[in-house]
Structures are given as C-alpha cells and as structure tokens.
Scaffold this active site. Sequence first.
Site, PDB file in Angstrom:
ATOM      1  N   GLU A  53       1.007  -1.299   0.100  1.00 26.84           N
ATOM      2  CA  GLU A  53      -0.015  -0.220  -0.043  1.00 26.84           C
ATOM      3  C   GLU A  53       0.784   1.296  -0.051  1.00 26.84           C
ATOM      4  OE1 GLU A  53      -3.970  -1.563   2.239  1.00 26.84           O
ATOM      5  OE2 GLU A  53      -2.299  -1.303   3.433  1.00 26.84           O
ATOM      6  N   ASP A  93     -12.165  -5.973  -2.272  1.00 24.17           N
ATOM      7  CA  ASP A  93     -12.976  -7.304  -2.271  1.00 24.17           C
ATOM      8  C   ASP A  93     -14.463  -6.936  -1.563  1.00 24.17           C
ATOM      9  OD1 ASP A  93     -13.031  -7.784   0.944  1.00 24.17           O
ATOM     10  OD2 ASP A  93     -11.371  -7.359   0.407  1.00 24.17           O
TER      11      ASP A  93
HETATM   12  N1  ADE Z   1      -9.147  -4.935   3.949  1.00 23.85           N
HETATM   13  C1  ADE Z   1      -9.470  -5.283   2.651  1.00 23.85           C
HETATM   14  N2  ADE Z   1     -10.435  -6.071   2.738  1.00 23.85           N
HETATM   15  C2  ADE Z   1     -10.904  -6.277   4.065  1.00 23.85           C
HETATM   16  C3  ADE Z   1     -11.902  -7.057   4.384  1.00 23.85           C
HETATM   17  N3  ADE Z   1     -12.655  -7.847   3.823  1.00 23.85           N
HETATM   18  N4  ADE Z   1     -12.025  -7.209   5.908  1.00 23.85           N
HETATM   19  C4  ADE Z   1     -11.078  -6.331   6.696  1.00 23.85           C
HETATM   20  N5  ADE Z   1     -10.184  -5.520   6.115  1.00 23.85           N
HETATM   21  C5  ADE Z   1     -10.148  -5.579   4.927  1.00 23.85           C
END
Ligand code: ADE
Length: 236
Positions: A14, A204
Amino acid sequence: MANKVAIIGAMEEEVEALYQNLLNINEHETNLPDLPVFTGILSEKEVIIARCGIGKVNAALATQYIINTFNPDFIINTGVAGGVSPKVRIADFVVGQSSLQHDFDARYFGYPMGTIPRLKTSVFLADSRMVELCIQAAGDELGQKRVHRGLIVSGDQFVASTEQKKSILEFFPDTMCVEMEGAAIAQVAHLNQIPHIIIRAISDQADNSAPKDFNQYLLEIIPELNRVIQRLLNLI
Ligand code: ADE
C-alpha cells in the site's frame, strides 16, 4: 494549508509505490521494530510515509509515534478495504467522512456496539475540507461514479463471510466499507487534535470470496490509489 502531511498505510504493497516517487527520500530511524518510516517530497509537499502494519494496535502506535516525532499538519490513511454497502463495488473508492471500531463491544455494560466506554466520542469525523478535496481528486482520476463517501468501520478481523458482513450492517447500517486500521488512526489523530482523512480502494466485498478477491485485486487497484493521493496533495 497543510505543510507537512503524514501518510500511513498498513502493508508494504500500500505504500511502496509512494516511496518510489519521493524526492529527497530519507529513511528515518525509528526506535520501534517493524515500523519503516520515510520522509521526502511528494507532489511538492513535505511528507512522512509509514508502513504501520496490520490492525488497530499497530496503526495507533505508528500514528502516535509519527505525531510525536514529526508533528504533521495532517494525516492521511491509505489502503484497501472490503466493500460492505451494496453500492460499493470492487475497484470503487471510499472517502471516509467518519469512522468507528465495529468490534468494540461493551454491550454488557449497556453501551451500544462500537462505543468506547468513557470516551467523549467513538465516531471520528474526518476533516470536512479534505473530504471534499479527496472526492474531487478521486473523481478526477476515476470518474465520480466509482467514488463514494460515508462511514468506514475498522476491526481486528478480515471480514470474509456474508454473515459477518450482515452483522456489521445490522449494527452500523451506514457502513460503506470495512478495514483494519482507519478508525484507530482517526482516534489517535482526534485525541491529538490533528485533522485526518481515510481513503480506501475496494479490493473485495467482505463476503465468502473476499480472500480470493483480495489477492487478485490488491495490486491492481493500488496504482490508482496512489495517483489519487498525489492528486490530493496537489490540491491541498
Ligand atoms: N481490507 C481489505 N478487505 C478487507 C476485509 N474484507 N476485511 C477487513 N479488512 C479488509
């Protein structure tokens, strides 16, 4: 007008491209293991870039260390997040107007979920002017349709099931996305009276495919995230 800006991301992926664009780069020696901090010039602003590590404790520790050491005018938390609101899709961006810790649970004492007992507030507001500038920077880079604003929730859990996501939405119906550091950085910034902002790209949808999607999209969306941050620095 921010003269000195701290940028904090949890993972190497990142922040590493931001390091690569730094002019006058200098690695600052920290007295903490596993907290790399670089200083330099990015988009003509003096910046401090830290890779804090994953989770709220790492994030809080790094934020306080950076405040004590560099006294920044402004703190940006960057990174990826899981989309929670049905409006938010993979590769969209969320600019946090506020954040809270979704896993803070003192309900046995009568506090609503997410409330930190005996603290004046458990919801941390981002700097409103910076929110507008960040929406503008992200919109210019990606088109407004992919840019959302609202509540970001943080917890020490990677959310990867429809049930977990539903439960977050039941407690915090306005949630746009979930991640693991933002509210901790926001809380420390708030307690030190330093303005902050959280900008997250969606890797996601915090559902059963989240681990697979996270691995697939992480590296794809970070270049855009870094371009948005550089545009933001040009605006402030
Ligand atoms: N960072 C990226 N995706 C995530 C998720 N599903 N839960 C927690 N932190 C995240």
